[in-house]
Each structure stands twice: as structure tokens, then as C-alpha cells.
Scaffold this motif. Structure first.
Motif, PDB file in Angstrom:
ATOM      1  N   GLY A  95     -12.533 -17.127   4.795  1.00  0.00           N
ATOM      2  CA  GLY A  95     -11.240 -16.540   5.121  1.00  0.00           C
ATOM      3  C   GLY A  95     -10.116 -16.893   4.175  1.00  0.00           C
ATOM      4  N   ALA A  96     -10.262 -17.963   3.388  1.00  0.00           N
ATOM      5  CA  ALA A  96      -9.175 -18.395   2.506  1.00  0.00           C
ATOM      6  C   ALA A  96      -8.825 -17.327   1.477  1.00  0.00           C
ATOM      7  CB  ALA A  96      -9.550 -19.695   1.813  1.00  0.00           C
ATOM      8  N   ALA A  97      -9.830 -16.619   0.975  1.00  0.00           N
ATOM      9  CA  ALA A  97      -9.593 -15.609  -0.061  1.00  0.00           C
ATOM     10  C   ALA A  97      -8.741 -14.460   0.480  1.00  0.00           C
ATOM     11  CB  ALA A  97     -10.912 -15.076  -0.599  1.00  0.00           C
ATOM     12  N   SER A  98      -9.053 -13.976   1.688  1.00  0.00           N
ATOM     13  CA  SER A  98      -8.280 -12.878   2.262  1.00  0.00           C
ATOM     14  C   SER A  98      -6.870 -13.340   2.610  1.00  0.00           C
ATOM     15  CB  SER A  98      -8.989 -12.315   3.500  1.00  0.00           C
ATOM     16  OG  SER A  98      -9.206 -13.326   4.464  1.00  0.00           O
ATOM     17  N   TYR A  99      -6.747 -14.572   3.068  1.00  0.00           N
ATOM     18  CA  TYR A  99      -5.437 -15.144   3.384  1.00  0.00           C
ATOM     19  C   TYR A  99      -4.559 -15.139   2.136  1.00  0.00           C
ATOM     20  CZ  TYR A  99      -2.066 -18.653   5.118  1.00  0.00           C
ATOM     21  OH  TYR A  99      -0.926 -19.326   5.492  1.00  0.00           O
ATOM     22  N   GLN A 100      -5.088 -15.601   1.019  1.00  0.00           N
ATOM     23  CA  GLN A 100      -4.308 -15.659  -0.215  1.00  0.00           C
ATOM     24  C   GLN A 100      -4.002 -14.262  -0.750  1.00  0.00           C
ATOM     25  OE1 GLN A 100      -2.808 -18.263  -1.464  1.00  0.00           O
ATOM     26  NE2 GLN A 100      -3.653 -19.491   0.214  1.00  0.00           N
ATOM     27  N   GLN A 101      -4.926 -13.335  -0.578  1.00  0.00           N
ATOM     28  CA  GLN A 101      -4.664 -11.963  -1.018  1.00  0.00           C
ATOM     29  C   GLN A 101      -3.511 -11.355  -0.214  1.00  0.00           C
ATOM     30  OE1 GLN A 101      -8.090  -9.373  -1.034  1.00  0.00           O
ATOM     31  NE2 GLN A 101      -6.912  -7.581  -1.662  1.00  0.00           N
ATOM     32  N   ALA A 102      -3.494 -11.623   1.090  1.00  0.00           N
ATOM     33  CA  ALA A 102      -2.402 -11.137   1.934  1.00  0.00           C
ATOM     34  C   ALA A 102      -1.072 -11.745   1.492  1.00  0.00           C
ATOM     35  CB  ALA A 102      -2.685 -11.469   3.392  1.00  0.00           C
ATOM     36  N   ILE A 103      -1.075 -13.020   1.175  1.00  0.00           N
ATOM     37  CA  ILE A 103       0.146 -13.684   0.696  1.00  0.00           C
ATOM     38  C   ILE A 103       0.648 -13.001  -0.577  1.00  0.00           C
ATOM     39  CG2 ILE A 103       1.080 -15.808  -0.309  1.00  0.00           C
ATOM     40  CD1 ILE A 103       0.737 -16.085   2.645  1.00  0.00           C
ATOM     41  N   ARG A 104      -0.265 -12.689  -1.487  1.00  0.00           N
ATOM     42  CA  ARG A 104       0.139 -12.034  -2.741  1.00  0.00           C
ATOM     43  C   ARG A 104       0.771 -10.669  -2.462  1.00  0.00           C
ATOM     44  NH1 ARG A 104      -4.770 -14.350  -4.498  1.00  0.00           N
ATOM     45  NH2 ARG A 104      -5.895 -12.382  -4.239  1.00  0.00           N
ATOM     46  N   HIS A 105       0.179  -9.910  -1.545  1.00  0.00           N
ATOM     47  CA  HIS A 105       0.743  -8.607  -1.186  1.00  0.00           C
ATOM     48  C   HIS A 105       2.147  -8.769  -0.608  1.00  0.00           C
ATOM     49  CE1 HIS A 105      -2.508  -6.055  -2.211  1.00  0.00           C
ATOM     50  NE2 HIS A 105      -3.302  -6.315  -1.172  1.00  0.00           N
ATOM     51  N   LEU A 106       2.320  -9.736   0.287  1.00  0.00           N
ATOM     52  CA  LEU A 106       3.620  -9.953   0.918  1.00  0.00           C
ATOM     53  C   LEU A 106       4.662 -10.379  -0.107  1.00  0.00           C
ATOM     54  CD1 LEU A 106       2.392 -11.837   4.117  1.00  0.00           C
ATOM     55  CD2 LEU A 106       3.401  -9.545   4.061  1.00  0.00           C
ATOM     56  N   GLU A 107       4.292 -11.278  -0.994  1.00  0.00           N
ATOM     57  CA  GLU A 107       5.228 -11.752  -2.013  1.00  0.00           C
ATOM     58  C   GLU A 107       5.588 -10.644  -3.001  1.00  0.00           C
ATOM     59  OE1 GLU A 107       4.138 -16.517  -2.145  1.00  0.00           O
ATOM     60  OE2 GLU A 107       3.145 -15.150  -3.549  1.00  0.00           O
ATOM     61  N   ALA A 108       4.704  -9.659  -3.124  1.00  0.00           N
ATOM     62  CA  ALA A 108       4.978  -8.520  -4.006  1.00  0.00           C
ATOM     63  C   ALA A 108       5.810  -7.447  -3.311  1.00  0.00           C
ATOM     64  CB  ALA A 108       3.664  -7.919  -4.501  1.00  0.00           C
ATOM     65  N   GLY A 109       6.207  -7.710  -2.050  1.00  0.00           N
ATOM     66  CA  GLY A 109       7.057  -6.772  -1.344  1.00  0.00           C
ATOM     67  C   GLY A 109       6.330  -5.735  -0.523  1.00  0.00           C
ATOM     68  N   GLU A 110       5.045  -5.977  -0.230  1.00  0.00           N
ATOM     69  CA  GLU A 110       4.249  -5.028   0.552  1.00  0.00           C
ATOM     70  C   GLU A 110       4.351  -5.318   2.047  1.00  0.00           C
ATOM     71  OE1 GLU A 110       2.371  -2.493  -0.505  1.00  0.00           O
ATOM     72  OE2 GLU A 110       2.350  -2.814  -2.676  1.00  0.00           O
ATOM     73  N   LEU A 111       4.006  -4.300   2.855  1.00  0.00           N
ATOM     74  CA  LEU A 111       3.808  -4.496   4.284  1.00  0.00           C
ATOM     75  C   LEU A 111       2.340  -4.784   4.528  1.00  0.00           C
ATOM     76  CD1 LEU A 111       5.811  -1.556   5.948  1.00  0.00           C
ATOM     77  CD2 LEU A 111       6.589  -3.882   5.472  1.00  0.00           C
ATOM     78  N   VAL A 112       2.063  -5.844   5.273  1.00  0.00           N
ATOM     79  CA  VAL A 112       0.676  -6.209   5.602  1.00  0.00           C
ATOM     80  C   VAL A 112       0.517  -6.150   7.119  1.00  0.00           C
ATOM     81  CG1 VAL A 112      -1.046  -8.063   5.607  1.00  0.00           C
ATOM     82  CG2 VAL A 112       0.336  -7.638   3.562  1.00  0.00           C
ATOM     83  N   GLY A 113      -0.545  -5.487   7.573  1.00  0.00           N
ATOM     84  CA  GLY A 113      -0.821  -5.373   8.995  1.00  0.00           C
ATOM     85  C   GLY A 113      -1.931  -6.324   9.405  1.00  0.00           C
ATOM     86  N   VAL A 114      -1.723  -7.041  10.498  1.00  0.00           N
ATOM     87  CA  VAL A 114      -2.717  -8.008  10.951  1.00  0.00           C
ATOM     88  C   VAL A 114      -2.813  -7.958  12.472  1.00  0.00           C
ATOM     89  CG1 VAL A 114      -1.025  -9.886  11.076  1.00  0.00           C
ATOM     90  CG2 VAL A 114      -3.440 -10.437  10.795  1.00  0.00           C
ATOM     91  N   PHE A 115      -4.017  -8.210  12.983  1.00  0.00           N
ATOM     92  CA  PHE A 115      -4.263  -8.259  14.419  1.00  0.00           C
ATOM     93  C   PHE A 115      -4.445  -9.726  14.816  1.00  0.00           C
ATOM     94  CE2 PHE A 115      -5.891  -4.179  12.877  1.00  0.00           C
ATOM     95  CZ  PHE A 115      -5.190  -3.296  13.692  1.00  0.00           C
ATOM     96  N   PRO A 116      -3.422 -10.363  15.384  1.00  0.00           N
ATOM     97  CA  PRO A 116      -3.508 -11.795  15.706  1.00  0.00           C
ATOM     98  C   PRO A 116      -4.625 -12.149  16.677  1.00  0.00           C
ATOM     99  CG  PRO A 116      -1.225 -11.029  15.813  1.00  0.00           C
ATOM    100  CD  PRO A 116      -2.091  -9.816  15.705  1.00  0.00           C
TER     101      PRO A 116
END
Length: 248
Positions: A95-116
Motif C-alpha cells: 500500500g505504500a506505493a499507492s499512498y505516495q502516488q496519491a500524495i504526489r497527485h494532491l501536491e500537484a493540485g489534483e482531486l483524489v477520491g478515496v473510500f475510507p
């Protein structure tokens, strides 16, 4: 980030919504920022939640990159679409890889959707939340936008056949942004997020135009025939046991 696949997929979805004459009611869309990163937290009640969840952000002219099971990216049909729309594969074993990819998207100004909740709720009420949602928002320095979907479970969910009956009401409710910082306790912040979304879900269910007593898609707490949260948890455990047996 170039989006050659997402626009035609949206056009196809809109056409499908028109053909089905879905009565979609969106509220709170003004909370979706027109620029900058944000993490959208959605309840999970069906297999089509990411489609309708993305639709909730369209009034702000934004595209949502959803975190989804890695198996969808390997599928012969869904794989090219998921990759083309730049969604984020989640491998539960790594899961660490997807977590970091999501962080990169967010820091780049993207909207990220997640199901808690991580998985579909068979009770159609909120399951326990994972803390990853608030931890990602805090690390990336972006707000969390709570989103509630209702009616999607009537179309395609666990333990029930697909049913794309026309004229079905769908509710999409977006709450005010929630700020989470690195100083916040992840457990407490997650509890606050869940409490907020539970209140939104209750309001959405009560304002939904159809409330037939005993309906399989209505939670037991509202007079429906869905499993109670305790029964749903038992069904989830049995499903996991069957999967483990198949792997063996």
C-alpha cells in the motif's frame, strides 16, 4: 497531466445517465475547489460509486483520480480505462506505493477520491474508517471533502443482481471542506470525519424521495431489509474466509 481518455468516458457516462433518465440531485457542489488539491472522501455502497462520485465534481470542471483496487488495472477491459484516466491502483500487499502516488497527485493540485471504508458496506451504513484518508490530507496539506452517495446501491452492489431501471433517483451530497494538519491525531481526525459523514448520510437518506418499508436497499435502522451492521460484518468475514480458501 494530459487527459485523452477521461473526457470521452465522461461523455459516455452522461449519455448513459440520460438514457437511464437518472434523477440525479447534487448538493454542495460549490464546496469543490476550482483549483488546487483536495481529497474527496466518499461512502462506499456500490460498484458504480466512482462513476457518480466523479460526476459530483463536474460542476467545478474538475476530474477526480480515484484510488481503486489494483485488479481493475489488470483487467482486460477496465485496465486501459483506469490507466488512461490516471486513477491510482491500490495493492493491499504494498500500500505504500499507492499512498505516495496519491500524495504526489494532491501536491500537484489534483482531486483524489478515496473510500475510507475500503470496501462496500453491505448494511449501507458507514463501516469503520481507515486513517489513511486524513493522514494523506495532512501530509499533502490539502482539505478533505466529505461526499455522500445514495441510490447507487440499487444499481449494482454486493449480493444483489444488477438493476439499471430507468428514472431512479440518485443523491450526491458534498460537505464543507475539513482541514487536517500534521499536528492532529489521525484517530481523532478520522472519528470526526466519520461523524460528519454519518450525519450527512442520515440527512441524505431521510430526504431521499423513496422510503419503501422493508426494501432490501434501505438500512435496517430506517425500516429497510438490509443487513444490520453486525450482520454485514459477519457476511464480510465469511467472504474473506472464502477468498482465503480459494487462494489455498
Amino acid at each position: 497531466m494530459r487527459d485523452l481518455v477521461y473526457p470521452p468516458v465522461i461523455a459516455f457516462a452522461k449519455t448513459a445517465f440520460t438514457v437511464l433518465d437518472l434523477r440525479i440531485r447534487r448538493t454542495g457542489t460549490e464546496h469543490v475547489p476550482r483549483t488546487g488539491g483536495a481529497l474527496i472522501a466518499l461512502n462506499h455502497i456500490s460498484y458504480v460509486d466512482f462513476v457518480l462520485g466523479g460526476y459530483g465534481a463536474l460542476p467545478s470542471k474538475r476530474l477526480v483520480r480515484f484510488m481503486a483496487k489494483e485488479v481493475l488495472f489488470r483487467n482486460r477491459y477496465s485496465g486501459p480505462l483506469m490507466r488512461g484516466m490516471h486513477h491510482i491502483p491500490v495493492d493491499r500487499e504494498a500500500g505504500a506505493a499507492s499512498y505516495q502516488q496519491a500524495i504526489r497527485h494532491l501536491e500537484a493540485g489534483e482531486l483524489v477520491g478515496v473510500f475510507p471504508e475500503a470496501t462496500i458496506s453491505r448494511s449501507f451504513q458507514l463501516k469503520e474508517f481507515k486513517t489513511g484518508t486524513v493522514r494523506m490530507a495532512a501530509e499533502a496539506g490539502v482539505p478533505v471533502l466529505p461526499m455522500i452517495l445514495w441510490g447507487t446501491q440499487r444499481m449494482f452492489t454486493k449480493d444483489h443482481p444488477r438493476d439499471f431501471t430507468r428514472h431512479r433517483p440518485i443523491a450526491i451530497s458534498i460537505g464543507a471542506p475539513i482541514t487536517v494538519t500534521r499536528e492532529d491525531d489521525p484517530g481523532e481526525a478520522t472519528a470526526r470525519l466519520r461523524e460528519t459523514m454519518a450525519g450527512m448520510l442520515d440527512e441524505t437518506i431521510r430526504s431521499y424521495p423513496e422510503q419503501p418499508a422493508g426494501a432490501w436497499w434501505l438500512p435496517a435502522a430506517y425500516g429497510g431489509g438490509a443487513p444490520t451492521p453486525e450482520e454485514a460484518e459477519r457476511l464480510d468475514r465469511e467472504e474473506l474466509a472464502r477468498r482465503a480458501e480459494r487462494r489455498r
